[in-house]
Design a protein around this motif. Structure first.
Motif, PDB file in Angstrom:
ATOM      1  N   ASN A 186      60.257 -28.375 101.418  1.00 47.82           N
ATOM      2  CA  ASN A 186      59.604 -27.827  99.892  1.00 47.82           C
ATOM      3  C   ASN A 186      58.177 -28.630  99.876  1.00 47.82           C
ATOM      4  O   ASN A 186      57.768 -28.802  98.804  1.00 47.82           O
ATOM      5  N   LYS A 187      57.312 -28.969 100.883  1.00 47.22           N
ATOM      6  CA  LYS A 187      56.204 -29.329 101.068  1.00 47.22           C
ATOM      7  C   LYS A 187      55.155 -28.384 101.013  1.00 47.22           C
ATOM      8  O   LYS A 187      55.374 -27.465 101.683  1.00 47.22           O
ATOM      9  N   HIS A 188      54.129 -28.470 100.273  1.00 45.18           N
ATOM     10  CA  HIS A 188      52.932 -27.687  99.973  1.00 45.18           C
ATOM     11  C   HIS A 188      52.365 -28.244 101.425  1.00 45.18           C
ATOM     12  O   HIS A 188      51.945 -29.503 101.721  1.00 45.18           O
ATOM     13  N   TRP A 189      52.254 -27.421 102.507  1.00 51.65           N
ATOM     14  CA  TRP A 189      51.765 -28.026 103.827  1.00 51.65           C
ATOM     15  C   TRP A 189      50.319 -28.473 103.759  1.00 51.65           C
ATOM     16  O   TRP A 189      49.450 -27.711 103.435  1.00 51.65           O
ATOM     17  N   ASN A 190      50.407 -29.371 104.470  1.00 55.34           N
ATOM     18  CA  ASN A 190      48.703 -30.142 104.376  1.00 55.34           C
ATOM     19  C   ASN A 190      48.840 -31.117 105.781  1.00 55.34           C
ATOM     20  O   ASN A 190      50.040 -31.285 106.352  1.00 55.34           O
ATOM     21  N   ARG A 191      47.775 -31.432 105.862  1.00 53.22           N
ATOM     22  CA  ARG A 191      47.611 -32.510 107.194  1.00 53.22           C
ATOM     23  C   ARG A 191      48.642 -33.570 107.228  1.00 53.22           C
ATOM     24  O   ARG A 191      48.977 -34.049 108.096  1.00 53.22           O
ATOM     25  N   GLN A 192      48.777 -33.996 105.751  1.00 54.82           N
ATOM     26  CA  GLN A 192      49.546 -35.410 105.651  1.00 54.82           C
ATOM     27  C   GLN A 192      50.969 -35.078 105.890  1.00 54.82           C
ATOM     28  O   GLN A 192      51.418 -35.840 106.567  1.00 54.82           O
ATOM     29  N   VAL A 193      51.452 -33.904 105.578  1.00 53.29           N
ATOM     30  CA  VAL A 193      52.747 -33.447 105.744  1.00 53.29           C
ATOM     31  C   VAL A 193      53.043 -33.542 107.444  1.00 53.29           C
ATOM     32  O   VAL A 193      53.834 -34.090 107.892  1.00 53.29           O
ATOM     33  N   GLU A 194      51.999 -32.959 107.787  1.00 51.37           N
ATOM     34  CA  GLU A 194      52.037 -32.590 109.539  1.00 51.37           C
ATOM     35  C   GLU A 194      52.215 -34.009 110.151  1.00 51.37           C
ATOM     36  O   GLU A 194      53.015 -34.270 110.935  1.00 51.37           O
ATOM     37  N   GLN A 195      51.218 -34.932 109.708  1.00 49.48           N
ATOM     38  CA  GLN A 195      51.470 -36.266 110.261  1.00 49.48           C
ATOM     39  C   GLN A 195      52.722 -36.942 110.146  1.00 49.48           C
ATOM     40  O   GLN A 195      53.018 -37.676 110.896  1.00 49.48           O
ATOM     41  N   ALA A 196      53.244 -36.573 109.040  1.00 50.41           N
ATOM     42  CA  ALA A 196      54.533 -37.250 108.598  1.00 50.41           C
ATOM     43  C   ALA A 196      55.563 -36.800 109.632  1.00 50.41           C
ATOM     44  O   ALA A 196      56.370 -37.478 110.004  1.00 50.41           O
ATOM     45  N   VAL A 197      55.557 -35.422 110.030  1.00 51.86           N
ATOM     46  CA  VAL A 197      56.634 -34.834 110.696  1.00 51.86           C
ATOM     47  C   VAL A 197      56.107 -35.497 112.262  1.00 51.86           C
ATOM     48  O   VAL A 197      57.099 -35.877 112.997  1.00 51.86           O
ATOM     49  N   ARG A 198      54.972 -35.927 112.793  1.00 55.55           N
ATOM     50  CA  ARG A 198      54.464 -36.189 113.791  1.00 55.55           C
ATOM     51  C   ARG A 198      55.134 -37.485 114.278  1.00 55.55           C
ATOM     52  O   ARG A 198      55.487 -37.969 115.021  1.00 55.55           O
TER      53      ARG A 198
END
Lengths: 474, 474
Positions: B452-464
């Protein structure tokens, strides 16, 4: 100027109240006006009014001055308390109520319902509520459309906490959980401290909504006789607690629905102490606490609760708008369990209406509205009493509540309230029959009358018709 | 122009999806553009796209044309189903969840929560909701501030009934009762057909909110293994129903939370018939039914319910705004009992938000919003899948839901999801660990990730970061 004058003056005023020159709840002449008219000192007028206050005929009220409370010609006595011995009983009110038209929604035109004790439109601060709703939707952020915290909106909880000042309490926002109305607060509290099959002590007569809630939670009741003047007997309560295995008590401490009684501060204190000593949760329903007719806000059992055994429940349904479905609970030591139940029942209460209500409280609109609402409700209670006295057969006993908006009426022994309700419905009138208010099968000849009507000729005619129907059953 | 061209074209497009030239969920070149670019007929371009659709890499979508669904280089397999044998079990999820930060309210900035499957602000039709709220407060009458009917606002119920057309149902307003969200609908339905101590069949894995609700209602569960591709085994269900004393079944038929599986029409029909044949209430949670990624709205078990044994529950929490707390229930033959429970739990749901929602539905705003929301959620699901594939160690299995907004992820055997959550929280990331989704103690190495996230760099970093933490636990 002689002292005996004041009795003459009092007699004159009493006569004018009795013959409706000054109707119940309406403003009487000011002290100055009385002095000028009778050519006496203000002190003498004051003595006359004081005499009438002592006789229970008048009240002195901020801004409105003196207001007639009742006629001296009335023959009202209070209804008697039940004589059924307390015992653990199954609740079976649904069986009776399922056959009645009781939906709390709006009624068709021409239908006069004295059934529901809810705010009618003329008692709701409509424009203020609408403004607050418009403000809430204007100030809305995306966050308000996501889940609200299970505990409720913080702004609202802060405001509710501040209200505890008036009943000598000291709640903080963290003590409070917002619910969908008082009934949800009671239901969650009951679920937190009982299991199906447990017994709960309630007052008798007891609000049918509470009995239904107990029934649906598969709980049993012990009904404790509740005297219309003194409330429950605390020795008897102690005995019951000692005799039976009790899971909780549930009391309406202020202006019991239906019989209007208020528990004294001593009894409230004693109950709070009993709760602690016996580690017995006491659920307190204070939904009518703000609708007092006297000069001060009554206390609550929670006022005297030092150890968190009292679970206070209330709402804004009897003060602002029942349709808001916003209530709250201060469940003391059980707050985590109540929050867990709320989270697993409906997650949280909607934000928007909480914001709107927080605004009404913060702006002072709530208190200003209550200052108008209390005398309005009082007047409705007095007028309804007067017309019941006038149109019902003699021997009828009527409660004399000092707050709330219902009257508990004891009819002649031979009148069957369920039969009366059936007849009344044929004439498009509804009342709440006594058997709804107990699991004992008692109160056969009692009815509860809600005093939430904007008084007019049609309402008076409905009371008159009811009186005739009562006579026809005598 | 030769036919073999279309395979070459398909290969070129596939490569451009794999190297992110056309990211998942974004629009691909139109048929005309492909034809012009490769100098082929539109028929050949169509063949190329059809081949990719057959390989499961693309979807054709109204207005957006062709959209990439997944990369062919991905190594995803579906998580395996539980192997725990079905048996009657006590539920004890509260013990685990009580130690977690799970409040569904807003999170502090910098905190990335993949825990709650709720609409984030960018998914909410904020302006439309605000307009509808403003309209509702403008059109307000005194009646709306009194108790709403226990069944709910008629305008809203009419609109909800019309939605049943899309899942081949034929509900009328009288079949529907409005609740405070899906959870209340489920809770009332469960209370209507069970008693404490009864056993309820659920899917395994099962949404923890349902398990908690069962636990608080003192019910037991039988968890039926639910295959990520096929869902529950109907023979096994029949066996369980024949072996044990079952009070009800509770299934998420469309896009099960957490594993995303959808039951086939045959299974839905079969369950509806079983319910009738065995007189066994089936509670159906269809809260994700509107969030389908395919071309048509999936049916429900209720679609095939001819005798009223299916109690359909849903809400607008996953489509409009969870903060509205408006859900509904179509409880078939149990509607009177459910209404009685609603009346004795919180009387009715507040009118204002129902009016606002009715307006969103009547005006068509709801459907217009959903046409945008579905591809948005799909894209979020695809992106999250892609980044989990990229950053998590190989061997991880990910569900491939055709709707809803969660991913069910099976981690390498040696990873303890509860430990992973603890580590993640230290990095201001939250996930839902597998043990929440069962009473068996299973799913130790599973997690649920909300998309449910608006995809951005921060979210990608969290998955990483999560991927690195998983590696550290391997």
């Amino acid at each position: 100027m002689k002292d005996f004058h004041y009795i003459e003056i009092a007699n004159r005023i009493e006569a004018m109240i009795n013959n409706d020159t000054y109707p119940l709840g309406e403003k009487l002449p000011s002290l100055r006006a009385v002095s000028e008219h009778f050519k006496v000192s203000v002190g003498t007028s004051l003595k006359a009014y004081s005499l009438l206050i002592d006789k229970g005929l008048l009240a002195s009220r901020e801004k409105s001055g003196y207001v007639p409370l009742r006629k001296s010609t009335g023959h009202t006595e209070q209804p008697v308390a039940t004589s059924a011995a307390p015992a653990i009983r199954e609740v079976n009110v649904s069986r009776i109520i399922s056959k009645m038209p009781v939906d709390a929604g709006p009624h068709p035109p021409g239908f006069i319902s004295f059934f529901n004790a809810s705010l009618e439109t003329h008692m709701i601060p409509f424009n203020a509520v609408r403004r607050s709703l418009q403000k809430a939707s204007r100030d809305l952020t995306g966050t308000h459309l996501q889940y609200e915290s299970t505990m409720g909106n913080l702004l609202l909880r802060e405001q509710i906490a501040r209200l505890s000042f008036y009943w000598n309490g000291s709640l903080s926002a963290n003590d409070i959980l917002v619910t969908n109305g008082t009934l949800e607060a009671l239901s969650l509290s009951l679920r937190a401290v009982t299991s199906p099959g447990d017994a709960v002590v309630v007052e008798s007569p007891c609000y049918y909504g509470i009995l239904q809630c107990l029934e649906q939670l598969k709980l049993k009741v012990i009904e404790l006789p509740c005297d219309p003047e003194d409330g429950i007997n605390i020795r008897q309560l102690e005995e019951i607690v000692d005799t039976y295995d009790i899971a909780a008590c549930l009391f309406i401490s202020n202006f019991n629905n239906p019989n209007g009684v208020i528990l004294s501060d001593e009894k409230k204190k004693w109950i709070a102490e009993l709760a602690w000593k016996r580690q017995l949760p006491v659920i307190e329903d204070d939904v009518y606490g703000e609708l007092y007719f006297g000069p001060v806000r009554p206390t609550t059992i929670k006022t005297y609760d030092k150890h968190g055994w009292v679970m206070l429940c209330a709402s804004f349904s009897k003060t602002v708008a029942s349709g808001f479905r916003i209530g709250w609970c201060a469940p003391g030591r059980f707050i985590e369990k109540v929050a867990q139940l709320k989270a697993t029942t409906n997650v949280a209460t909607a934000s928007v209406l909480q914001l709107s209500l927080a605004d009404l409280l913060t702006s002072g609109t709530y208190q200003r509205h209550l200052r108008k609402l209390r005398p309005l409700v009082h007047k409705q209670v007095l007028l309804t009493t007067q017309y019941i006295e006038q149109y019902f057969p003699s021997g009828v006993r009527i409660s004399q509540p000092e707050g709330g908006m219902v009257l508990w009426v004891e009819l002649p022994k031979q009148v069957d309230a369920l039969k009366l309700q059936k007849l009344a419905l044929e004439h498009h009138i509804n009342i709440a029959p006594g058997p709804l208010f107990s699991s004992t099968g008692g109160y056969r000849n009692y009815i509860r009358i809600s005093c939430n009507k904007h008084w007019n000729r049609q309402v008076e005619q409905a009371v008159r018709k009811l009186g005739n129907l009562v006579r026809s059953l005598c």
